[in-house]
Design a protein around this motif. Structure first.
Motif, PDB file in Angstrom:
ATOM      1  N   GLN A   3       0.861  -1.171   0.000  1.00 57.51           N
ATOM      2  CA  GLN A   3       0.000   0.000   0.000  1.00 57.51           C
ATOM      3  C   GLN A   3       0.905   1.230   0.000  1.00 57.51           C
ATOM      4  OE1 GLN A   3      -2.577   0.308   3.407  1.00 57.51           O
ATOM      5  NE2 GLN A   3      -3.614   2.101   2.612  1.00 57.51           N
ATOM      6  N   LEU A  30       3.922   0.340   2.189  1.00 53.64           N
ATOM      7  CA  LEU A  30       3.597  -0.359   3.430  1.00 53.64           C
ATOM      8  C   LEU A  30       3.296  -1.822   3.148  1.00 53.64           C
ATOM      9  CD1 LEU A  30       0.957   2.143   4.879  1.00 53.64           C
ATOM     10  CD2 LEU A  30       3.405   2.099   5.348  1.00 53.64           C
ATOM     11  N   ASN A  31       3.842  -2.689   3.967  1.00 49.87           N
ATOM     12  CA  ASN A  31       3.493  -4.104   3.942  1.00 49.87           C
ATOM     13  C   ASN A  31       3.101  -4.494   5.362  1.00 49.87           C
ATOM     14  OD1 ASN A  31       4.013  -5.158   1.201  1.00 49.87           O
ATOM     15  ND2 ASN A  31       6.029  -4.286   1.594  1.00 49.87           N
ATOM     16  N   ARG A  32       1.834  -4.834   5.532  1.00 48.30           N
ATOM     17  CA  ARG A  32       1.313  -5.145   6.860  1.00 48.30           C
ATOM     18  C   ARG A  32       1.506  -6.609   7.207  1.00 48.30           C
ATOM     19  NH1 ARG A  32      -3.398  -1.233   8.290  1.00 48.30           N
ATOM     20  NH2 ARG A  32      -3.140   0.355   6.700  1.00 48.30           N
ATOM     21  N   ASP A  36       3.275  -6.190  12.929  1.00 43.25           N
ATOM     22  CA  ASP A  36       4.016  -4.984  12.573  1.00 43.25           C
ATOM     23  C   ASP A  36       3.725  -4.562  11.143  1.00 43.25           C
ATOM     24  OD1 ASP A  36       5.461  -6.752  10.974  1.00 43.25           O
ATOM     25  OD2 ASP A  36       7.203  -6.764  12.269  1.00 43.25           O
ATOM     26  N   VAL A  37       4.235  -3.401  10.796  1.00 43.22           N
ATOM     27  CA  VAL A  37       4.113  -2.859   9.444  1.00 43.22           C
ATOM     28  C   VAL A  37       5.516  -2.493   8.983  1.00 43.22           C
ATOM     29  CG1 VAL A  37       3.139  -1.015   8.021  1.00 43.22           C
ATOM     30  CG2 VAL A  37       1.808  -1.964   9.906  1.00 43.22           C
ATOM     31  N   THR A  38       5.892  -2.955   7.804  1.00 46.49           N
ATOM     32  CA  THR A  38       7.189  -2.612   7.240  1.00 46.49           C
ATOM     33  C   THR A  38       7.009  -1.461   6.257  1.00 46.49           C
ATOM     34  OG1 THR A  38       7.964  -4.883   7.468  1.00 46.49           O
ATOM     35  CG2 THR A  38       9.173  -3.463   5.947  1.00 46.49           C
ATOM     36  N   LEU A  39       7.750  -0.405   6.481  1.00 47.69           N
ATOM     37  CA  LEU A  39       7.748   0.760   5.601  1.00 47.69           C
ATOM     38  C   LEU A  39       9.033   0.712   4.789  1.00 47.69           C
ATOM     39  CD1 LEU A  39       6.270   1.539   8.383  1.00 47.69           C
ATOM     40  CD2 LEU A  39       6.442   3.845   7.540  1.00 47.69           C
ATOM     41  N   ALA A  51      10.643  -1.813  10.173  1.00 51.56           N
ATOM     42  CA  ALA A  51       9.444  -2.465  10.703  1.00 51.56           C
ATOM     43  C   ALA A  51       9.071  -1.755  11.996  1.00 51.56           C
ATOM     44  CB  ALA A  51       9.706  -3.941  10.966  1.00 51.56           C
ATOM     45  N   LEU A  54       2.599  -2.660  15.105  1.00 49.27           N
ATOM     46  CA  LEU A  54       1.283  -2.285  14.586  1.00 49.27           C
ATOM     47  C   LEU A  54       0.638  -1.188  15.432  1.00 49.27           C
ATOM     48  CD1 LEU A  54      -0.837  -2.823  12.431  1.00 49.27           C
ATOM     49  CD2 LEU A  54      -1.723  -4.669  13.859  1.00 49.27           C
ATOM     50  N   PHE A  57       2.179   2.095  14.478  1.00 45.46           N
ATOM     51  CA  PHE A  57       1.704   2.478  13.151  1.00 45.46           C
ATOM     52  C   PHE A  57       0.302   3.070  13.236  1.00 45.46           C
ATOM     53  CE2 PHE A  57      -0.803   1.333   9.396  1.00 45.46           C
ATOM     54  CZ  PHE A  57      -0.136   2.065   8.440  1.00 45.46           C
ATOM     55  N   LYS A  58      -0.605   2.410  13.956  1.00 48.98           N
ATOM     56  CA  LYS A  58      -1.977   2.911  14.094  1.00 48.98           C
ATOM     57  C   LYS A  58      -1.997   4.275  14.776  1.00 48.98           C
ATOM     58  CE  LYS A  58      -4.340  -1.541  14.046  1.00 48.98           C
ATOM     59  NZ  LYS A  58      -5.176  -2.472  14.798  1.00 48.98           N
TER      60      LYS A  58
END
Length: 70
Positions: A3, A30-32, A36-39, A51, A54, A57-58
């Motif tokens: 995303q 973004l890869n969720r 966690d989320v990797t940017l 990373a 989560l 990130f939120k």
């Protein structure tokens, strides 16, 4: 599929046990994951990724520091 998002404020990640490191403002992919989320991003010839948990990130999204593409 990643995303697209835009970093517009102070977004940081922790590299191992070291200090927090700021992610530069600008576009990211973004890869969720589950926890966690990797940017990932590109600055001219440099590629970066981080990373973040989560929950962090939120919080960044809720505070308007990360703008998600629709």
């Amino acid at each position: 599929m990643a995303q697209k998002a835009l970093i517009v404020g102070k977004v940081e990640f922790r590299s191992g046990d070291g200090p927090n490191v700021a992610i530069r403002p600008g576009p990211v992919d973004l890869n969720r994951g589950i926890n966690d989320v990797t940017l990932s991003w590109t600055d001219e010839d440099t590629h970066g990724s981080a990373a973040i948990p989560l929950a962090d990130f939120k919080r960044y999204v809720a505070e308007g520091l990360i703008k998600l593409d629709a």
